[in-house]
Design a protein around this motif. Structure first.
Motif, PDB file in Angstrom:
ATOM      1  N   VAL A 230       0.862  -1.186   0.000  1.00  0.00           N
ATOM      2  CA  VAL A 230       0.000   0.000   0.000  1.00  0.00           C
ATOM      3  C   VAL A 230       0.898   1.235   0.000  1.00  0.00           C
ATOM      4  CG1 VAL A 230      -1.723   1.311   1.304  1.00  0.00           C
ATOM      5  CG2 VAL A 230      -1.851  -1.181   1.239  1.00  0.00           C
ATOM      6  N   PRO A 231       0.673   2.162  -0.930  1.00  0.00           N
ATOM      7  CA  PRO A 231       1.500   3.380  -0.965  1.00  0.00           C
ATOM      8  C   PRO A 231       0.916   4.488  -0.104  1.00  0.00           C
ATOM      9  CG  PRO A 231       0.027   3.395  -2.833  1.00  0.00           C
ATOM     10  CD  PRO A 231      -0.243   2.105  -2.072  1.00  0.00           C
ATOM     11  N   ILE A 232       1.787   5.352   0.355  1.00  0.00           N
ATOM     12  CA  ILE A 232       1.366   6.648   0.889  1.00  0.00           C
ATOM     13  C   ILE A 232       2.000   7.658  -0.060  1.00  0.00           C
ATOM     14  CG2 ILE A 232       1.343   8.253   2.819  1.00  0.00           C
ATOM     15  CD1 ILE A 232       1.705   5.838   4.672  1.00  0.00           C
ATOM     16  N   ILE A 233       1.152   8.448  -0.695  1.00  0.00           N
ATOM     17  CA  ILE A 233       1.533   9.295  -1.817  1.00  0.00           C
ATOM     18  C   ILE A 233       1.420  10.763  -1.433  1.00  0.00           C
ATOM     19  CG2 ILE A 233       0.964   9.860  -4.216  1.00  0.00           C
ATOM     20  CD1 ILE A 233      -0.585   7.100  -4.205  1.00  0.00           C
ATOM     21  N   LYS A 234       2.415  11.530  -1.829  1.00  0.00           N
ATOM     22  CA  LYS A 234       2.368  12.972  -1.576  1.00  0.00           C
ATOM     23  C   LYS A 234       1.402  13.648  -2.545  1.00  0.00           C
ATOM     24  CE  LYS A 234       5.174  16.755  -0.120  1.00  0.00           C
ATOM     25  NZ  LYS A 234       6.501  17.186   0.230  1.00  0.00           N
ATOM     26  N   ASN A 235       0.613  14.573  -2.005  1.00  0.00           N
ATOM     27  CA  ASN A 235      -0.275  15.383  -2.840  1.00  0.00           C
ATOM     28  C   ASN A 235       0.589  16.336  -3.648  1.00  0.00           C
ATOM     29  OD1 ASN A 235      -2.797  14.414  -1.805  1.00  0.00           O
ATOM     30  ND2 ASN A 235      -2.428  15.594   0.039  1.00  0.00           N
ATOM     31  N   ASN A 236       0.933  15.941  -4.867  1.00  0.00           N
ATOM     32  CA  ASN A 236       1.811  16.786  -5.683  1.00  0.00           C
ATOM     33  C   ASN A 236       1.067  17.464  -6.829  1.00  0.00           C
ATOM     34  OD1 ASN A 236       1.524  14.879  -7.702  1.00  0.00           O
ATOM     35  ND2 ASN A 236       3.657  14.238  -7.704  1.00  0.00           N
ATOM     36  N   GLY A 237      -0.256  17.424  -6.771  1.00  0.00           N
ATOM     37  CA  GLY A 237      -1.040  18.079  -7.794  1.00  0.00           C
ATOM     38  C   GLY A 237      -1.587  17.143  -8.847  1.00  0.00           C
TER      39      GLY A 237
END
Length: 185
Positions: free
Chosen positions: A126-133
């Motif tokens: 499971v990834p945790i992803i940065k809100n990069n737009g």
């Protein structure tokens, strides 16, 4: 509506869930150790996770200009953190299969998809992803709050939640996996 497809696609014969499901690592970062990719950010997250729970096992895969800074942060955890250089696709798939949570805190403007986290999901992580737009819009809205974040402290909280709650982690993985299979297979 913007359509996005993984660069080169995902080799589903290689990046797939392993039948044994054994996990060696709780959390991992895979990518170049350069500004914008999030390797140093991930090292600070791992440092905080291990400070809160010394049983955490972490993995870093990659190389680059931030390597020494990463070692300075997590090198003290000799039995808790493994650090590998560049690996083959097969070795990466094996490591993804042996990891619960993948950190993907890239804030690079050119990071349209981030194939690393997609491949990791295909392998059961499971990834945790940065809100990069952009990347946060590539996951279903019903699980977005569990796996997207901006700040290090939010990455830590979400990783702790997903690591502590195996049922939730499985549900999030299943929802994301089904979504990605439909979209990118």
């Amino acid at each position: 509506m913007v359509g996005v497809s993984p660069s080169g696609g995902v080799d589903e014969n290689l990046f797939c869930v392993n039948a044994d499901g054994l996990k060696r690592y709780d959390v991992a970062f895979v990518g170049r150790f350069i500004r914008g990719k999030g390797a140093l950010f991930s090292a600070r997250v791992v440092d905080e996770l291990i400070c809160c729970d010394s049983s955490i096992k972490a993995l870093f895969v990659g190389d680059g200009e931030e390597r020494e800074e990463i070692l300075a942060l997590v090198g003290k955890y000799k039995t808790s953190v493994d650090l590998f250089g560049l690996l083959s696709q097969r070795e990466l798939a094996d490591l993804f299969r042996s990891t619960d949570v993948i950190l993907f805190p890239s804030d690079r403007k050119g990071e349209s998809l981030g194939l690393v986290w997609v491949e990791a999901v295909f392998c059961g992580a499971v990834p945790i992803i940065k809100n990069n737009g952009l990347t946060e819009y590539l996951v279903p809205e019903n699980i977005r709050d569990y796996i997207t974040a901006n700040e290090e402290c939010d990455f830590v909280k979400k990783a702790q939640l997903l690591l502590d709650d195996t049922k939730l982690r499985s549900e999030v993985w299943l929802a994301l996996s089904c979504y990605l299979q439909k979209k990118y297979s």
